[in-house]
Design an enzyme around this catalytic site. Structure first.
Site, short mmCIF file in Angstrom:
data_model
loop_
_atom_site.label_atom_id
_atom_site.label_comp_id
_atom_site.label_asym_id
_atom_site.label_seq_id
_atom_site.Cartn_x
_atom_site.Cartn_y
_atom_site.Cartn_z
N ARG A 27 25.31 33.78 38.65
CA ARG A 27 25.52 35.19 38.32
C ARG A 27 25.08 35.43 36.89
O ARG A 27 25.60 34.80 35.97
CB ARG A 27 27.01 35.49 38.48
N SER A 119 29.06 40.36 43.22
CA SER A 119 30.39 40.77 43.67
C SER A 119 30.89 42.06 43.03
O SER A 119 30.30 43.11 43.23
CB SER A 119 31.36 39.63 43.42
N HIS A 120 31.92 41.95 42.21
CA HIS A 120 32.56 43.12 41.61
C HIS A 120 31.99 43.45 40.23
O HIS A 120 32.48 44.36 39.58
CB HIS A 120 34.05 42.86 41.51
N ASP A 291 35.39 45.87 46.93
CA ASP A 291 34.47 45.62 45.81
C ASP A 291 33.01 45.72 46.27
O ASP A 291 32.72 46.03 47.43
CB ASP A 291 34.77 44.26 45.15
N ASP A 293 30.54 43.72 47.09
CA ASP A 293 30.00 42.99 48.24
C ASP A 293 30.97 42.92 49.42
O ASP A 293 30.70 42.26 50.42
CB ASP A 293 29.57 41.57 47.83
N ASP A 295 34.12 41.71 49.86
CA ASP A 295 35.08 40.66 50.20
C ASP A 295 36.46 40.90 49.58
O ASP A 295 37.44 40.34 50.03
CB ASP A 295 34.55 39.25 49.89
N ARG A 296 36.53 41.75 48.55
CA ARG A 296 37.84 42.03 47.95
C ARG A 296 38.44 43.31 48.49
O ARG A 296 37.70 44.21 48.91
CB ARG A 296 37.71 42.18 46.44
N THR A 367 41.33 28.10 42.18
CA THR A 367 40.67 29.40 42.32
C THR A 367 39.27 29.20 42.89
O THR A 367 38.52 28.35 42.43
CB THR A 367 40.57 30.07 40.94
N GLU A 386 44.07 35.13 47.53
CA GLU A 386 44.06 34.90 46.09
C GLU A 386 44.55 36.16 45.39
O GLU A 386 44.37 37.27 45.89
CB GLU A 386 42.65 34.61 45.62
N SER A 388 43.23 37.53 43.05
CA SER A 388 42.09 38.35 42.63
C SER A 388 41.63 39.30 43.74
O SER A 388 40.45 39.56 43.89
CB SER A 388 40.95 37.45 42.18
N LYS A 399 36.46 35.61 52.03
CA LYS A 399 37.52 36.61 52.10
C LYS A 399 36.89 37.90 52.62
O LYS A 399 35.67 38.05 52.59
CB LYS A 399 38.17 36.80 50.74
C1 G6P Z 1 35.31 35.32 43.18
C2 G6P Z 1 35.65 34.21 44.11
C3 G6P Z 1 37.14 34.08 44.23
C4 G6P Z 1 37.78 33.94 42.90
C5 G6P Z 1 37.36 35.06 42.00
C6 G6P Z 1 37.90 34.97 40.59
O1 G6P Z 1 35.68 36.54 43.74
O2 G6P Z 1 35.09 34.42 45.37
O3 G6P Z 1 37.45 33.04 45.08
O4 G6P Z 1 39.16 33.97 43.00
O5 G6P Z 1 35.97 35.14 41.97
O6 G6P Z 1 37.29 34.00 39.89
P1 G6P Z 1 37.43 33.89 38.33
O7 G6P Z 1 36.91 32.52 38.07
O8 G6P Z 1 36.65 35.01 37.70
O9 G6P Z 1 38.91 34.04 38.04
ZN ZN Z 2 33.25 40.22 45.93
#
Ligand code: G6P
Ligand code: ZN
Length: 572
Positions: A27, A119-120, A291, A293, A295-296, A367, A386, A388, A399
């Site tokens: 990323r 992602s987000h 979010d 993509d 998944d959240r 995580t 999680e 998050s 997720k």
């Molecule tokens: C992504 C992953 C999650 C993880 C999150 C936070 O969304 O898919 O599995 O919990 O990032 O990661 P970080 O390292 O930023 O706390």
């Molecule tokens: Zn995401």
């Protein structure tokens, strides 16, 4: 179907430092990916890491619609063709949500997939992009695979490509090209069809529809869904409007935009304020946001009766525990049974209590969603989540935001109760884990490392165990401290230094870790979890209940002194 014949080229490249995939793939800023050969190198390394599986394989490709997805899809098609891939399954317009990629990999039994997302993180020419590889189980590549990709990037001297291939990815079609004497097929598929069909198998759509439509004796349950201009828009439209009959005025930001319309597509209290405010002011019984993509998820609801017209959100930790306690209402789990529950280490321990009460196996992992995959593949895990804002199950290996929203609606329809009553009743049985997370984004990396180092030094002192830490009369006794490490019970692989944990005698916890998903600087995350079983506390504000522990954490870490920050960037 068209058949043309082309041959591949080998292009000399230069090595780029730092192509190390983090928690969820590589990323970086879009500008980094736009450098000459940068994206090509990483795609070549990813394919190369497939080893013997590469020649003749099928891969899924799609992304969250952000800026640079289209260019990346084109490059992947050209590089895959030159590297002996037999078939690519590509989402129309380059669009596939992360859960949809996982669904399609599993459904068509492909060797993996490439997800184009940050992602987000915000999108657009001045924001972020990402490339993530998912394996044949549909889940994010584990450390041994991402390490292999990284090792390859460090010495890569050339990549193979066929620059002449150009395919219209906006049209659903199957294109066949002869490459170096072999057929290479690109299937451009409907982005939502497979995923929507799967959701209809998992959930009781008839009862959700009845809930949302209302009946003679019950008013319609009003929902508001916010896709934050991310990838879930088309999925939300098909599921909630076409299948479940929800009026489109209740589905907002459902057109995927390359820059997410300037939004930060992270469904938390700061970035999804629009949703929270709309729920606060509007006639809604339930709201959800997803979010970039897909998944959240975040679920929210006005806590009318309890806090007086104030929007509250269900913490991801509570959301997980409530779903765990009610899984049997969902047709999928009626069929598969409940094999086990899991959460990431910093996630509050609410689900642990459901596991104990119901006699269900329970796992704690670092995580990162990738750690759940092995447990699911071994048949040990049905539901996990999680803090998050990620919740999911073994239906796929990611997720799944839309799944989580449907799971809640299925549970609400089954219990016939409001969100607040479901939660209050849950706490009456299990007690409440109060939880908060403080994020300090974009800190100076050296300062953040130094802070982590000095916390570790402090807590390693022999007399730290048993220490009584106090704030405004509230006292916590240190029971255990460590830098969290995890051994995978399935393949024995080990993950170390996953976060500094200070565990107290009453079960409360302070955790510090550095984010693995930022694209610049360091993000410090401070997690606070505290358990209360006295019903008079249940309706209190988490920030008030946790104030002593938050202050203890800030004092012992000297976070403000190390970072120069007086306040976190985001509180959840
Ligand atoms: C992504 C992953 C999650 C993880 C999150 C936070 O969304 O898919 O599995 O919990 O990032 O990661 P970080 O390292 O930023 O706390
Ligand atoms: Zn995401």
């Amino acid at each position: 179907m068209t058949a043309t014949s082309v041959t591949s080229l080998t292009v000399n490249t230069r090595v780029y430092e730092g192509q190390k995939p983090g928690t969820s793939g590589l990323r970086k800023a879009v500008k980094v990916f736009q450098q000459e050969h940068y994206t090509e190198n990483f795609v070549q390394a990813t394919l190369h890491a497939l080893g013997d599986q590469l020649t003749g394989c099928t891969l899924v490709v799609g992304g969250d619609g952000r800026f640079y997805v289209r260019e990346a899809v084109t490059k992947i098609i050209r590089i895959a063709a030159a590297n002996g891939v037999r078939k690519l399954i590509v989402g129309q317009n380059g669009i596939l949500s992360t859960p949809a990629v996982s669904t399609i990999i599993r459904k068509y039994k492909t060797q993996g997939g490439i997800v184009l997302t940050a992602s987000h993180n915000p999108g657009g020419p001045d924001a972020d992009f990402g490339i993530k590889f998912n394996c044949d189980n549909g889940g994010p590549a584990p450390d041994n695979v991402t390490n292999k990709i990284y090792e390859i990037t460090k010495t890569l001297q050339s990549y193979k490509i066929i620059p002449d291939i150009s395919i219209d990815i906006d049209k659903v079609q199957s294109v066949s090209i002869e490459v170096d004497g072999r057929p290479f097929i690109v299937d451009i598929i409907d982005s939502v069809k497979d995923y929507v069909e799967f959701m209809k198998e998992i959930f009781d759509f008839a009862s959700i529809r009845k809930l949302l439509q209302g009946s003679a004796d019950k008013p319609a349950f009003k929902i508001l869904i916010n896709s934050m201009n991310g990838v879930t828009g088309p999925y939300v439209k098909q599921i909630f409007s076409t299948e479940l009959g929800v009026d489109e005025t209740s589905l907002v930001n459902i057109k995927p935009l390359e820059d997410f319309g300037g939004l930060h597509p992270d469904p938390n209290l700061t970035y999804a304020k629009d949703l929270v405010n709309a729920i606060k002011e509007g006639p809604y019984d339930f709201g959800a946001a997803f979010d970039g993509d897909g998944d959240r998820n975040m679920a929210s609801k006005i806590h009318q009766k309890i806090l007086g017209k104030k929007a509250f959100f269900v913490t991801p930790s509570d959301s997980l525990a409530v779903l765990a306690a009610n899984l049997k209402l969902i047709p999928y789990f009626q069929k598969t049974g409940v094999k086990g529950y899991a959460r990431s280490m910093p996630t509050a321990a609410a689900i642990d209590r459901v596991a104990v009460k119901n006699g269900v196996k329970f796992f704690e992992v670092p995580t990162g969603w990738k750690y759940f995959g092995n447990l699911m593949d071994a048949g040990n895990l049905s539901l996990c989540g999680e803090e998050s804002f990620g919740t999911g199950s073994d239906h796929i290996r990611e997720k799944d935001g839309v799944w989580a929203c449907l799971a809640w609606l299925n549970v609400i329809a089954g219990l016939g109760k409001s969100v607040e009553n479901i939660l209050l009743d849950h706490w009456k049985v299990y007690g409440r884990n109060f939880f908060t997370r403080y994020d300090y984004e974009n800190c100076d990396s050296a300062c953040a490392d130094k802070m982590m180092q000095s916390i570790e030094t402090l807590v390693e002192k022999p007399d730290f165990i048993g220490k009584q830490l106090q704030y405004e009369g509230k006292e916590y006794i240190v029971k255990q401290v460590d830098n969290y490490s995890y051994t995978d019970s399935v393949d024995g692989s080990k993950a170390t230094k996953q976060g500094l944990r200070i565990l107290f005698a009453d079960g409360s916890r302070i955790v510090f870790r550095l984010s693995g998903t930022g694209s610049s600087g360091a993000t410090i995350r401070m997690y606070i979890d505290s358990y209360e079983n006295d019903p008079v506390t249940f309706e209190k504000d988490a920030q008030l209940v946790l104030k002593p522990l938050i202050n203890i954490a800030l004092e012992l870490s000297e976070l403000c002194q190390h970072t120069g920050r007086n306040a976190p960037t985001v509180i959840t």
